[in-house]
Design a protein around this motif. Structure first.
Motif, short mmCIF file in Angstrom:
data_model
loop_
_atom_site.label_atom_id
_atom_site.label_comp_id
_atom_site.label_asym_id
_atom_site.label_seq_id
_atom_site.Cartn_x
_atom_site.Cartn_y
_atom_site.Cartn_z
N PRO A 37 0.88 -1.18 -0.09
CA PRO A 37 -0.15 0.02 0.06
C PRO A 37 0.70 1.25 -0.02
O PRO A 37 0.67 2.20 -0.66
CB PRO A 37 -0.81 -0.18 1.30
CG PRO A 37 -1.02 -1.36 1.41
CD PRO A 37 0.34 -2.17 1.06
N GLN A 38 2.00 1.27 0.76
CA GLN A 38 2.92 2.27 0.94
C GLN A 38 3.58 2.64 -0.69
O GLN A 38 3.56 3.76 -1.00
CB GLN A 38 3.98 2.52 1.69
CG GLN A 38 3.29 2.40 3.11
CD GLN A 38 4.20 1.62 4.32
OE1 GLN A 38 4.93 0.69 4.09
NE2 GLN A 38 4.28 2.12 5.26
N ALA A 39 3.94 1.56 -1.28
CA ALA A 39 4.62 1.62 -2.53
C ALA A 39 3.71 2.27 -3.51
O ALA A 39 4.06 3.07 -4.48
CB ALA A 39 5.28 0.13 -2.97
N VAL A 40 2.45 1.77 -3.65
CA VAL A 40 1.31 2.16 -4.45
C VAL A 40 1.12 3.46 -4.25
O VAL A 40 1.08 4.37 -5.30
CB VAL A 40 0.36 1.25 -4.50
CG1 VAL A 40 -1.02 1.84 -5.19
CG2 VAL A 40 0.40 -0.04 -4.98
N SER A 41 1.06 3.92 -3.05
CA SER A 41 0.73 5.27 -2.81
C SER A 41 1.75 6.18 -3.24
O SER A 41 1.57 7.36 -3.79
CB SER A 41 0.47 5.66 -1.23
OG SER A 41 0.35 6.97 -0.91
N TYR A 42 3.06 5.90 -2.99
CA TYR A 42 4.05 6.82 -3.36
C TYR A 42 4.17 6.74 -5.16
O TYR A 42 4.54 7.65 -5.73
CB TYR A 42 5.55 6.03 -3.05
CG TYR A 42 6.60 6.57 -3.53
CD1 TYR A 42 7.11 7.99 -3.08
CD2 TYR A 42 7.54 6.24 -4.45
CE1 TYR A 42 8.42 8.50 -3.47
CE2 TYR A 42 8.58 6.87 -5.13
CZ TYR A 42 8.94 7.97 -4.38
OH TYR A 42 10.05 8.66 -4.91
N ALA A 43 3.69 5.44 -5.63
CA ALA A 43 3.81 5.49 -7.22
C ALA A 43 2.77 6.36 -7.68
O ALA A 43 2.90 6.74 -8.92
CB ALA A 43 3.73 4.12 -7.48
N GLN A 44 1.54 6.48 -7.22
CA GLN A 44 0.49 7.35 -7.73
C GLN A 44 1.06 8.83 -7.50
O GLN A 44 0.56 9.51 -8.47
CB GLN A 44 -0.65 7.16 -6.81
CG GLN A 44 -1.28 5.85 -7.32
CD GLN A 44 -2.61 5.64 -6.17
OE1 GLN A 44 -2.56 6.02 -5.03
NE2 GLN A 44 -3.63 4.85 -6.82
#
Length: 65
Positions: A37-44
């Motif tokens: 979830p943190q990686a996806v948030s950062y990527a967004q």
């Protein structure tokens, strides 16, 4: 050894194999799912494409496996 059930509030984002078909070990997969979830948030925010983050996370997890 008793098994521990983990309840996640979000669905798993990481597959058990990476985009190249390499399997991810269960312990590594568990950690990857925890940080997904943190990686996806950062990527967004950075890449505007969360799929890239998940693919990279799966590839990294498979490499570690």
């Amino acid at each position: 050894m008793a098994s521990k059930t983990v309840h996640r509030s979000q669905p798993a984002l990481v597959n058990a194999v990476d985009p190249l078909g390499r399997p991810i070990e269960p312990r590594v997969l568990s950690v990857a799912q925890d940080i997904a979830p943190q990686a996806v948030s950062y990527a967004q925010k950075s890449l505007a494409d969360p799929c890239v983050a998940v693919n990279l996370l799966e590839e990294a997890a498979a490499s570690v496996s």
